[in-house]
Write a protein that holds these residues in place. Structure first.
Motif, PDB file in Angstrom:
ATOM      1  N   LEU A 164       8.242  12.761   0.052  1.00 44.50           N
ATOM      2  CA  LEU A 164       8.288  13.595   1.248  1.00 44.50           C
ATOM      3  C   LEU A 164       7.086  14.529   1.320  1.00 44.50           C
ATOM      4  O   LEU A 164       6.564  14.786   2.406  1.00 44.50           O
ATOM      5  CB  LEU A 164       9.591  14.404   1.290  1.00 44.50           C
ATOM      6  CG  LEU A 164      10.860  13.571   1.470  1.00 44.50           C
ATOM      7  CD1 LEU A 164      12.084  14.466   1.333  1.00 44.50           C
ATOM      8  CD2 LEU A 164      10.873  12.823   2.787  1.00 44.50           C
ATOM      9  N   ALA A 165       6.626  15.023   0.183  1.00 50.33           N
ATOM     10  CA  ALA A 165       5.464  15.905   0.141  1.00 50.33           C
ATOM     11  C   ALA A 165       4.211  15.180   0.621  1.00 50.33           C
ATOM     12  O   ALA A 165       3.350  15.778   1.269  1.00 50.33           O
ATOM     13  CB  ALA A 165       5.258  16.453  -1.267  1.00 50.33           C
ATOM     14  N   THR A 166       4.109  13.875   0.343  1.00 51.68           N
ATOM     15  CA  THR A 166       2.948  13.112   0.807  1.00 51.68           C
ATOM     16  C   THR A 166       2.983  12.918   2.307  1.00 51.68           C
ATOM     17  O   THR A 166       1.939  12.737   2.932  1.00 51.68           O
ATOM     18  CB  THR A 166       2.859  11.728   0.125  1.00 51.68           C
ATOM     19  OG1 THR A 166       3.947  10.909   0.559  1.00 51.68           O
ATOM     20  CG2 THR A 166       2.838  11.844  -1.375  1.00 51.68           C
ATOM     21  N   LYS A 167       4.175  12.938   2.894  1.00 54.13           N
ATOM     22  CA  LYS A 167       4.314  12.750   4.332  1.00 54.13           C
ATOM     23  C   LYS A 167       3.948  14.019   5.090  1.00 54.13           C
ATOM     24  O   LYS A 167       3.667  13.976   6.274  1.00 54.13           O
ATOM     25  CB  LYS A 167       5.750  12.331   4.705  1.00 54.13           C
ATOM     26  CG  LYS A 167       6.218  11.032   4.077  1.00 54.13           C
ATOM     27  CD  LYS A 167       5.218   9.933   4.076  1.00 54.13           C
ATOM     28  CE  LYS A 167       5.076   9.199   5.359  1.00 54.13           C
ATOM     29  NZ  LYS A 167       3.970   8.216   5.327  1.00 54.13           N
ATOM     30  N   GLU A 168       3.982  15.155   4.416  1.00 51.72           N
ATOM     31  CA  GLU A 168       3.661  16.433   5.059  1.00 51.72           C
ATOM     32  C   GLU A 168       2.162  16.675   5.124  1.00 51.72           C
ATOM     33  O   GLU A 168       1.703  17.490   5.892  1.00 51.72           O
ATOM     34  CB  GLU A 168       4.332  17.583   4.295  1.00 51.72           C
ATOM     35  CG  GLU A 168       5.842  17.537   4.383  1.00 51.72           C
ATOM     36  CD  GLU A 168       6.519  18.575   3.497  1.00 51.72           C
ATOM     37  OE1 GLU A 168       5.808  19.330   2.811  1.00 51.72           O
ATOM     38  OE2 GLU A 168       7.749  18.610   3.485  1.00 51.72           O
ATOM     39  N   ASP A 169       1.402  15.967   4.315  1.00 54.67           N
ATOM     40  CA  ASP A 169      -0.055  16.173   4.267  1.00 54.67           C
ATOM     41  C   ASP A 169      -0.731  15.693   5.531  1.00 54.67           C
ATOM     42  O   ASP A 169      -0.370  14.850   6.222  1.00 54.67           O
ATOM     43  CB  ASP A 169      -0.670  15.452   3.056  1.00 54.67           C
ATOM     44  CG  ASP A 169      -0.227  16.111   1.751  1.00 54.67           C
ATOM     45  OD1 ASP A 169       0.223  17.265   1.789  1.00 54.67           O
ATOM     46  OD2 ASP A 169      -0.340  15.446   0.707  1.00 54.67           O
ATOM     47  N   VAL A 209      15.690  11.180  -9.615  1.00 52.18           N
ATOM     48  CA  VAL A 209      15.535  10.449  -8.353  1.00 52.18           C
ATOM     49  C   VAL A 209      15.161  11.414  -7.227  1.00 52.18           C
ATOM     50  O   VAL A 209      14.274  11.128  -6.414  1.00 52.18           O
ATOM     51  CB  VAL A 209      16.822   9.657  -8.027  1.00 52.18           C
ATOM     52  CG1 VAL A 209      16.733   9.017  -6.648  1.00 52.18           C
ATOM     53  CG2 VAL A 209      17.071   8.587  -9.100  1.00 52.18           C
ATOM     54  N   GLU A 210      15.794  12.571  -7.214  1.00 49.31           N
ATOM     55  CA  GLU A 210      15.476  13.571  -6.186  1.00 49.31           C
ATOM     56  C   GLU A 210      14.028  14.024  -6.286  1.00 49.31           C
ATOM     57  O   GLU A 210      13.340  14.185  -5.268  1.00 49.31           O
ATOM     58  CB  GLU A 210      16.407  14.779  -6.324  1.00 49.31           C
ATOM     59  CG  GLU A 210      16.173  15.840  -5.268  1.00 49.31           C
ATOM     60  CD  GLU A 210      17.140  17.001  -5.365  1.00 49.31           C
ATOM     61  OE1 GLU A 210      16.783  18.085  -4.869  1.00 49.31           O
ATOM     62  OE2 GLU A 210      18.237  16.841  -5.922  1.00 49.31           O
ATOM     63  N   ALA A 211      13.530  14.203  -7.502  1.00 50.48           N
ATOM     64  CA  ALA A 211      12.134  14.600  -7.690  1.00 50.48           C
ATOM     65  C   ALA A 211      11.192  13.544  -7.118  1.00 50.48           C
ATOM     66  O   ALA A 211      10.177  13.876  -6.486  1.00 50.48           O
ATOM     67  CB  ALA A 211      11.847  14.832  -9.170  1.00 50.48           C
ATOM     68  N   ALA A 212      11.509  12.270  -7.313  1.00 50.23           N
ATOM     69  CA  ALA A 212      10.668  11.191  -6.777  1.00 50.23           C
ATOM     70  C   ALA A 212      10.716  11.180  -5.250  1.00 50.23           C
ATOM     71  O   ALA A 212       9.678  11.006  -4.591  1.00 50.23           O
ATOM     72  CB  ALA A 212      11.120   9.847  -7.341  1.00 50.23           C
ATOM     73  N   VAL A 213      11.899  11.368  -4.683  1.00 49.72           N
ATOM     74  CA  VAL A 213      12.024  11.401  -3.219  1.00 49.72           C
ATOM     75  C   VAL A 213      11.247  12.593  -2.658  1.00 49.72           C
ATOM     76  O   VAL A 213      10.524  12.458  -1.670  1.00 49.72           O
ATOM     77  CB  VAL A 213      13.513  11.447  -2.785  1.00 49.72           C
ATOM     78  CG1 VAL A 213      13.635  11.713  -1.284  1.00 49.72           C
ATOM     79  CG2 VAL A 213      14.214  10.145  -3.152  1.00 49.72           C
ATOM     80  N   LYS A 214      11.366  13.737  -3.304  1.00 53.27           N
ATOM     81  CA  LYS A 214      10.633  14.923  -2.839  1.00 53.27           C
ATOM     82  C   LYS A 214       9.123  14.723  -2.960  1.00 53.27           C
ATOM     83  O   LYS A 214       8.363  15.192  -2.115  1.00 53.27           O
ATOM     84  CB  LYS A 214      11.080  16.159  -3.614  1.00 53.27           C
ATOM     85  CG  LYS A 214      12.440  16.662  -3.172  1.00 53.27           C
ATOM     86  CD  LYS A 214      12.834  17.921  -3.915  1.00 53.27           C
ATOM     87  CE  LYS A 214      14.114  18.502  -3.368  1.00 53.27           C
ATOM     88  NZ  LYS A 214      14.532  19.705  -4.132  1.00 53.27           N
ATOM     89  N   LYS A 215       8.706  14.026  -3.986  1.00 54.52           N
ATOM     90  CA  LYS A 215       7.283  13.712  -4.138  1.00 54.52           C
ATOM     91  C   LYS A 215       6.812  12.865  -2.951  1.00 54.52           C
ATOM     92  O   LYS A 215       5.751  13.104  -2.383  1.00 54.52           O
ATOM     93  CB  LYS A 215       7.050  12.980  -5.456  1.00 54.52           C
ATOM     94  CG  LYS A 215       5.604  12.724  -5.791  1.00 54.52           C
ATOM     95  CD  LYS A 215       5.472  12.112  -7.163  1.00 54.52           C
ATOM     96  CE  LYS A 215       4.026  11.859  -7.528  1.00 54.52           C
ATOM     97  NZ  LYS A 215       3.873  11.255  -8.852  1.00 54.52           N
ATOM     98  N   ASP A 231       0.823  -1.199   0.000  1.00 57.11           N
ATOM     99  CA  ASP A 231       0.000   0.000   0.000  1.00 57.11           C
ATOM    100  C   ASP A 231       0.863   1.258   0.000  1.00 57.11           C
ATOM    101  O   ASP A 231       0.355   2.363  -0.138  1.00 57.11           O
ATOM    102  CB  ASP A 231      -0.913   0.025   1.234  1.00 57.11           C
ATOM    103  CG  ASP A 231      -1.975  -1.058   1.174  1.00 57.11           C
ATOM    104  OD1 ASP A 231      -2.408  -1.408   0.055  1.00 57.11           O
ATOM    105  OD2 ASP A 231      -2.359  -1.570   2.239  1.00 57.11           O
ATOM    106  N   ASN A 232       2.163   1.079   0.189  1.00 56.80           N
ATOM    107  CA  ASN A 232       3.080   2.211   0.220  1.00 56.80           C
ATOM    108  C   ASN A 232       3.436   2.649  -1.201  1.00 56.80           C
ATOM    109  O   ASN A 232       3.288   1.875  -2.146  1.00 56.80           O
ATOM    110  CB  ASN A 232       4.327   1.865   1.024  1.00 56.80           C
ATOM    111  CG  ASN A 232       4.020   1.770   2.508  1.00 56.80           C
ATOM    112  OD1 ASN A 232       2.995   2.262   2.972  1.00 56.80           O
ATOM    113  ND2 ASN A 232       4.891   1.142   3.257  1.00 56.80           N
ATOM    114  N   PRO A 233       3.903   3.887  -1.361  1.00 57.38           N
ATOM    115  CA  PRO A 233       4.153   4.414  -2.704  1.00 57.38           C
ATOM    116  C   PRO A 233       5.269   3.688  -3.463  1.00 57.38           C
ATOM    117  O   PRO A 233       6.268   3.277  -2.872  1.00 57.38           O
ATOM    118  CB  PRO A 233       4.539   5.871  -2.467  1.00 57.38           C
ATOM    119  CG  PRO A 233       4.507   6.104  -1.014  1.00 57.38           C
ATOM    120  CD  PRO A 233       4.146   4.854  -0.320  1.00 57.38           C
ATOM    121  N   VAL A 234       5.046   3.556  -4.766  1.00 57.76           N
ATOM    122  CA  VAL A 234       6.032   2.968  -5.682  1.00 57.76           C
ATOM    123  C   VAL A 234       6.290   4.011  -6.765  1.00 57.76           C
ATOM    124  O   VAL A 234       5.350   4.463  -7.420  1.00 57.76           O
ATOM    125  CB  VAL A 234       5.514   1.658  -6.316  1.00 57.76           C
ATOM    126  CG1 VAL A 234       6.540   1.073  -7.263  1.00 57.76           C
ATOM    127  CG2 VAL A 234       5.136   0.652  -5.231  1.00 57.76           C
TER     128      VAL A 234
END
Length: 93
Positions: A88-93, A80-86, A65-68
């Motif tokens: 991290l952005a979901t964790k801030e919600d 890769v950084e863009a994917a990691v930041k994406k 159920d976790n992001p892929v």
């Protein structure tokens, strides 16, 4: 947090992706472990996020159920950084 770099056999391309993820994690100052693995092991391994090729995303998503996140160019730090930041952005919600 734990990130998995996933490829078909867990040897070549996942190791390259792991090295890029390690650089991004260090640069962003994230407290995370990064491991590389094959698709079968990844399906049975709990991680906060999975990074893999577009071809393996659907298969891997069926097991978690976790992001892929699909990555096209494993050595491209910006992608890769863009994917990691994406992630991290979901964790801030």
């Amino acid at each position: 947090m734990k990130f998995l770099a996933v490829c078909g056999f867990g040897v070549g391309s996942s190791m390259v992706l792991k090295m890029t993820l390690d650089k991004v994690v260090a640069q962003l100052g994230i407290d995370a472990t990064v491991e590389n693995t094959d698709i079968a092991t990844a399906k049975a391994t709990k991680a906060d996020a999975y990074f893999t090729s577009a071809e393996l995303v659907k298969d891997l998503k069926q097991s978690t159920d976790n992001p892929v996140y699909p990555i096209k160019r494993y050595m491209n730090k910006d992608e890769v950084e863009a994917a990691v930041k994406k992630y991290l952005a979901t964790k801030e919600d």
